[in-house]
Design a protein around this motif. Sequence first.
Motif, short mmCIF file in Angstrom:
data_model
loop_
_atom_site.label_atom_id
_atom_site.label_comp_id
_atom_site.label_asym_id
_atom_site.label_seq_id
_atom_site.Cartn_x
_atom_site.Cartn_y
_atom_site.Cartn_z
N LEU A 81 35.71 15.18 41.74
CA LEU A 81 37.04 15.71 41.39
C LEU A 81 37.61 15.04 40.15
N LEU A 82 38.10 15.86 39.24
CA LEU A 82 38.84 15.36 38.08
C LEU A 82 40.21 16.03 38.06
N ILE A 83 41.25 15.26 38.31
CA ILE A 83 42.62 15.75 38.16
C ILE A 83 43.18 15.28 36.83
N GLU A 84 43.07 14.00 36.57
CA GLU A 84 43.51 13.44 35.29
C GLU A 84 42.28 13.14 34.45
N GLY A 85 42.43 13.23 33.15
CA GLY A 85 41.30 13.06 32.26
C GLY A 85 40.91 11.63 31.97
N HIS A 86 41.66 10.65 32.49
CA HIS A 86 41.43 9.27 32.09
C HIS A 86 41.19 8.36 33.29
N VAL A 87 40.40 7.34 33.09
CA VAL A 87 40.19 6.31 34.10
C VAL A 87 41.44 5.45 34.19
N GLN A 88 41.85 5.08 35.38
CA GLN A 88 43.10 4.34 35.55
C GLN A 88 42.94 2.84 35.37
N TYR A 89 41.75 2.31 35.65
CA TYR A 89 41.58 0.86 35.68
C TYR A 89 41.26 0.34 34.28
N ASN A 90 42.28 0.29 33.44
CA ASN A 90 42.08 -0.05 32.04
C ASN A 90 41.64 -1.49 31.81
N TYR A 91 41.89 -2.36 32.79
CA TYR A 91 41.54 -3.77 32.63
C TYR A 91 40.04 -4.02 32.87
N MET A 92 39.31 -3.03 33.41
CA MET A 92 37.88 -3.18 33.65
C MET A 92 37.08 -2.73 32.44
N ASN A 93 35.84 -3.22 32.36
CA ASN A 93 34.91 -2.63 31.40
C ASN A 93 34.09 -1.57 32.12
N ILE A 94 33.25 -0.85 31.38
CA ILE A 94 32.53 0.28 31.96
C ILE A 94 31.57 -0.17 33.05
N ALA A 95 30.88 -1.27 32.83
CA ALA A 95 29.94 -1.76 33.84
C ALA A 95 30.66 -2.11 35.14
N GLU A 96 31.84 -2.70 35.04
CA GLU A 96 32.62 -3.04 36.23
C GLU A 96 33.09 -1.78 36.96
N LEU A 97 33.50 -0.79 36.17
CA LEU A 97 33.92 0.48 36.78
C LEU A 97 32.76 1.14 37.52
N GLU A 98 31.60 1.13 36.90
CA GLU A 98 30.43 1.74 37.54
C GLU A 98 30.11 1.04 38.85
N LYS A 99 30.14 -0.30 38.85
CA LYS A 99 29.86 -1.05 40.07
C LYS A 99 30.89 -0.73 41.15
N PHE A 100 32.15 -0.60 40.75
CA PHE A 100 33.23 -0.30 41.69
C PHE A 100 33.05 1.08 42.31
N TYR A 101 32.87 2.11 41.47
CA TYR A 101 32.77 3.48 41.97
C TYR A 101 31.48 3.72 42.75
N SER A 102 30.38 3.12 42.33
CA SER A 102 29.10 3.41 42.96
C SER A 102 29.07 3.02 44.44
N GLY A 103 29.91 2.06 44.83
CA GLY A 103 29.94 1.64 46.22
C GLY A 103 30.47 2.69 47.17
N PHE A 104 31.16 3.69 46.64
CA PHE A 104 31.75 4.72 47.49
C PHE A 104 30.84 5.94 47.67
N PHE A 105 29.76 6.03 46.88
CA PHE A 105 28.96 7.26 46.87
C PHE A 105 27.49 6.93 47.14
N PRO A 106 26.98 7.34 48.31
CA PRO A 106 25.61 6.97 48.70
C PRO A 106 24.52 7.56 47.81
#
Length: 298
Positions: A81-106
Motif C-alpha cells: 500500500l502507498l498512501i503517501e509518496g514519502h518515507v516517514q522515518y527521515n532519520y534512518m538511512n536506506i539500509a536501516e529502513l530496509e532492515k526495519f520493514y523486512s521484519g514485517f514481511f515473510p
Amino acid sequence: MENIIECRNLTHYYGERCIYENLSFNVTQGSIVGLLGKNGTGKTTTINILNGFLKPKSGSCKILGEESNNISPETRSKIGLLIEGHVQYNYMNIAELEKFYSGFFPKWDSKPLHELLSKLQVNRKQKISTMSCGQRSQVALGLIMSQDPEVLILDDFSMGLDPGYRRLFVEYLKDYATSRNKTVFVTSHIIQDMEKLVDSCLIMDYGRIITHRPLEDFMTKYKKHQLKAPDNKEAVSALKNTEGIDHLDVFKDKMEYHSFLAQDEISALYQKYNINATDEKSQTVSLEDAFIGITGKY
C-alpha cells in the motif's frame, strides 16, 4: 479469472455529503487497473475503504477474499500500500529502513529496492533526510515492491516525481507487475503515466462509475467527432441527450462531442435526427483527452 478486489454496492457519506451510492467493480488477478476521476469524486475514499481504514455506510468490499474492514494480518502482509509518496522515518538511512520493514514481511525480496537504488545511483547508507522528494518517493515504492505483495494499491504514486523519475518508475513497475503476475490498483493525476502502465481504466464521476474498459478501447474506439453545427437546435439537443454521446458542445458554427459508438451507429443517429454530416471529422484521442471527453472539461 479470480477477482482480487470485489466491491459491491458501496455507499459512503461524509456527513450529509454523498460520495457515491451503489458503487460496484472488480479487479482480476494479474491486471493493472487505473482509477481515474476528478478531485473529490472519491478515489482516495475508495482506497481507504479497500484497506479497511474507512467503513462504508453500506455495501461490501473484499480484497484477497476477505472483507476489507476485517483483514487478517496474514492477508495484510500480501498487500503493498502507498498512501503517501514519502518515507516517514527521515532519520534512518536506506539500509536501516530496509532492515526495519523486512521484519514485517515473510516474503521480503530486496531485489526491486536494490535495482531502483542502482538506477537512482543512490547509496544504501544515505539518509532519507538528505534525499530529494523524487528519490524519497522511489525508495518508498521500492520498499513496497520488495514486500513481494500479491496486490499493490498505489494512491497517486507519481506525487513528487519529476518526468524522468516518473518514466523510470512506470517502466519498472510495468515490468515488475507483468513478470511476476502481480495485481495493481493505481490512481494518478498524471494520466499520461496511466496510458503507459495500465491494462484497463475505471473512470469515476461524482457518485458513480462512468465506465470500466480495457485501455485498448479508449485508444482505438473512443473518438472525437467534429462537424458543422446544424441550424436545427432541436436536432442538436436530441443528439446531445442520446446515450453514448459524451459532452456535446457547440461553439461558433462547430459541433464537437466524444463517443465509443461505431461509425455506422453515429451515421444512423445523423439520419434519425436529419443532421448533415458531410464535413464530419473523427479521430482517436489520447487517454487524457478521452478522460476529459467522458467527464467534461470542468
